[in-house]
Motif scaffolding. Structure first.
Motif, PDB file in Angstrom:
ATOM      1  N   ASP A   1     -32.436   7.614 -33.381  1.00 33.95           N
ATOM      2  CA  ASP A   1     -31.703   7.083 -32.306  1.00 33.95           C
ATOM      3  C   ASP A   1     -30.539   6.159 -32.879  1.00 33.95           C
ATOM      4  O   ASP A   1     -31.320   5.121 -33.417  1.00 33.95           O
TER       5      ASP A   1
ATOM      6  N   THR B   1     -33.542  12.849 -38.164  1.00 33.71           N
ATOM      7  CA  THR B   1     -32.855  12.401 -36.613  1.00 33.71           C
ATOM      8  C   THR B   1     -33.574  11.299 -36.374  1.00 33.71           C
ATOM      9  O   THR B   1     -34.637  10.823 -36.606  1.00 33.71           O
TER      10      THR B   1
ATOM     11  N   THR C   1     -36.562   9.346 -35.525  1.00 32.11           N
ATOM     12  CA  THR C   1     -37.548  10.186 -34.468  1.00 32.11           C
ATOM     13  C   THR C   1     -38.275  11.633 -35.242  1.00 32.11           C
ATOM     14  O   THR C   1     -39.202  11.864 -34.835  1.00 32.11           O
TER      15      THR C   1
ATOM     16  N   THR D   1     -28.341  13.421 -36.210  1.00 31.53           N
ATOM     17  CA  THR D   1     -28.968  13.953 -37.143  1.00 31.53           C
ATOM     18  C   THR D   1     -28.160  13.911 -38.376  1.00 31.53           C
ATOM     19  O   THR D   1     -26.936  14.047 -38.582  1.00 31.53           O
TER      20      THR D   1
ATOM     21  N   SER E   1     -28.969  10.156 -29.959  1.00 32.38           N
ATOM     22  CA  SER E   1     -29.547  10.837 -31.119  1.00 32.38           C
ATOM     23  C   SER E   1     -28.609  11.466 -32.278  1.00 32.38           C
ATOM     24  O   SER E   1     -27.721  12.036 -31.582  1.00 32.38           O
TER      25      SER E   1
END
Length: 191
Positions: free
Chosen positions: A122, A120, A107, A133, A131
């Protein structure tokens, strides 16, 4: 003559505003998707997913606008111990019959130093999407001398929590650590 000149000018004008997007796919023999957990708080146990595909799309040579998509077959989990692999495939953990794939779709990608990014996206695992990172390192692009294909290298590292995805809820830490270290290395061929 005027008509031809107008067509050429229109073509140049239109292509000047068009971004050329490159697509890259992982080279299976030179890519791996690995994980590590701590067992009983005293030793690390590692494994891989052996069947996965990653697609990268980018219009910039440094991949600073890249989008990443991953799909992995949950049943391809491999910890080098067949009994453990079978247990991880069961409803106690991945429940591969019900949730045959895990996926990741980026994303955002933020610069975090030279050739380093915060990726980052999903992550969908065990039917739950969260989510996450991770740290992403771009390791360069070369022409593979054997295949003559443009090949880019990336390394990804990060941590997820089993509890966020309801994986192995009956096996609390320190039996199996809640934190799962993720490490992926890949070579990607331009398509």
């Amino acid at each position: 003559m005027k008509k031809t000149a107008l067509i050429i000018i229109a073509f140049i004008a239109l292509t000047g505003f068009t971004k050329f997007v490159s697509t890259w796919e992982n080279d299976d023999p030179h890519s791996q998707l690995g994980f590590t957990v701590t067992h009983l708080g005293i030793s690390d146990v590692s494994g891989t997913f052996n069947d996965f595909d990653v697609k990268i799309t980018s219009s910039k040579p440094d991949f600073s606008d890249a989008k990443f998509e991953l799909t992995a077959k949950a049943a391809s989990i491999d910890t080098r111990v067949e009994a453990r692999n079978n247990h991880l495939k069961s409803a106690d953990f991945f429940d591969v019959e019900k949730y045959p794939e895990l996926t990741f779709k980026s994303t955002s990608l933020k610069k975090d130093g030279t050739n380093k990014y915060k990726l980052t996206g999903d992550l969908t695992l065990h039917g739950i999407t969260k989510s996450v990172t991770m740290d992403l390192k771009y390791r360069g692009t070369v022409v593979n001398q054997m295949t003559k294909a443009s090949t880019a290298g990336f390394q990804l590292e990060g941590v997820i929590k089993r509890s966020d995805f309801n994986l192995g809820a009956g096996f609390p830490a320190p039996m199996i650590s809640d934190e799962v270290q993720i490490k992926a290395d890949g070579e990607f061929i331009q398509k």
